[in-house]
Write an enzyme that holds these catalytic residues in place. Sequence first.
Site, mmCIF file in Angstrom:
data_model
loop_
_atom_site.group_PDB
_atom_site.id
_atom_site.type_symbol
_atom_site.label_atom_id
_atom_site.label_comp_id
_atom_site.label_asym_id
_atom_site.label_seq_id
_atom_site.Cartn_x
_atom_site.Cartn_y
_atom_site.Cartn_z
ATOM 1 N N ASN A 145 -37.829 -55.233 25.874
ATOM 2 C CA ASN A 145 -38.746 -54.470 25.013
ATOM 3 C C ASN A 145 -39.415 -55.502 24.098
ATOM 4 O OD1 ASN A 145 -40.047 -52.826 23.223
ATOM 5 N ND2 ASN A 145 -38.254 -51.593 22.683
ATOM 6 N N ARG B 14 -40.274 -52.250 29.004
ATOM 7 C CA ARG B 14 -40.833 -51.086 28.325
ATOM 8 C C ARG B 14 -42.301 -51.392 28.019
ATOM 9 N NH1 ARG B 14 -41.182 -49.820 22.121
ATOM 10 N NH2 ARG B 14 -42.069 -47.744 22.284
ATOM 11 N N HIS C 234 -42.869 -42.092 23.373
ATOM 12 C CA HIS C 234 -41.428 -41.821 23.525
ATOM 13 C C HIS C 234 -41.090 -41.138 24.851
ATOM 14 C CE1 HIS C 234 -41.224 -41.454 18.865
ATOM 15 N NE2 HIS C 234 -40.873 -42.660 19.225
ATOM 16 N N ARG D 286 -45.795 -42.637 8.674
ATOM 17 C CA ARG D 286 -47.020 -42.152 9.337
ATOM 18 C C ARG D 286 -47.330 -40.712 8.949
ATOM 19 N NH1 ARG D 286 -45.268 -43.994 15.356
ATOM 20 N NH2 ARG D 286 -43.625 -45.275 14.471
ATOM 21 N N GLU E 126 -32.948 -45.215 25.964
ATOM 22 C CA GLU E 126 -34.174 -45.593 26.667
ATOM 23 C C GLU E 126 -33.947 -46.805 27.574
ATOM 24 O OE1 GLU E 126 -35.762 -45.134 22.704
ATOM 25 O OE2 GLU E 126 -37.720 -44.719 23.602
#
Length: 398
Positions: free
Chosen positions: A7, A90, A180, A241, A384
């Site tokens: 990642n 990823r 996601h 955010r 993940e």
Amino acid sequence: MKIFVVNAGSSSLKYQLIDMENEQVLCKGLCERIGVTGAISHKAADGRTYSAETAMPTHSEAFEAVVYAMTKSDAKVIDSFDEVSAIGHRIVQGGSIFKGSCLITPKALQDIDDLGALAPLHNPAHVLAIKACIKTFGEEKPQVAVFDTSFHQTMPSKAYMFALPYKYYEQYGVRKYGAHGTSHWFVSDRVAAIEGKDKKDLKIITCHLGNGCSITAIKDGVCIDTSMGFTPLDGFMMGTRTGTLDPSALTFIAEKENLSPADINRICNKESGVLGVSGVSNDNRDVAAAAEKGNERAQLAIDMQRYQILKFVGSYIAAMNGVDAIAFTGGIGENDAELREYVCENLAYIGAEMDKEKNKVRGEEIKISTDNSKVNIYIIPTNEELAIARDTLAIISE
Ligand code: AMP
């Protein structure tokens, strides 16, 4: 068979080595400050560790440090990288091109690079990492791309289109892509497995609530809608955010304060959300502690985020004409019992009933609804990296 999961960001690189015989993590680690100075921290499954400050002008030197950590250091887990069958990356943005994971060919690499316009902070870094892997591990080592967006590619156009002039979609690909996806896919697969049912027969809502947050509606086995949009800013408020808001609030502020698009991006992505409202922190634990001591803005931030999560869950129940299972994952989803209780209590009208004792469990896969509940509610820790490793193995086995 061992799969190396990567990642990569522009200045960092997270990795895991997974043995697919038993799906156990052999080691994991992090390279930081790539392009500036360089440091690696590495941990083997048995607890041995290795860390070093070492020059990493590019991702290639970072991968060389990882190879040293895995094959030669005091925390080594393999003798040679030849034992690694493939590398799974990823990739944040697959646009409308990538509907699933794929082998990284020169054409796929070019497409990932071209999609950098839609993910300028991420895709260019992924491309650097893939090129560095070719340099460090050779062209023969298979590399697979697993996209955050591909699980959401099944959304119908009525869900992914914005009500902007159509030309912006045609000219620039402006639409909802989601994020996601690997997590929502992993968690919804686990829900179906626990329920012992075909995923196609379930209506599932997965709530990935961490630093970034998104909620996804899964019907007939596929994603039909998701809260994140063109970028991971959309949806509901997160650590820093905004989530969804009236765009005219932004043009108003921009005019008042003479702000550029880059300023607005920074404010919405880094200075807003739970941090912006509370003024305390982007971490829900700090904000909850401040609220406990009577900080009203901290309490407001918590109330707003919970309310917005509830509204997304409610809207997806409407979109699917019902729901069989709701799953919580991510740092907040797995740990914040009060948030889960709030959502569940407000779904009493559809027969949801929380087992308050089971809801106290943290970070463990568990059903937290009662046997009488008309909706099954779960905590499912996401994984993940394992999902990426599984897909990588599937692609190289094709
Ligand atoms: P993640 O991005 O999935 O690692 O989630 C990180 C976030 O999880 C942190 O920023 C915290 O806000 C949140 N978190 C972790 N533990 C707790 C907890 N016990 N209660 C509330 N939030 C938590």
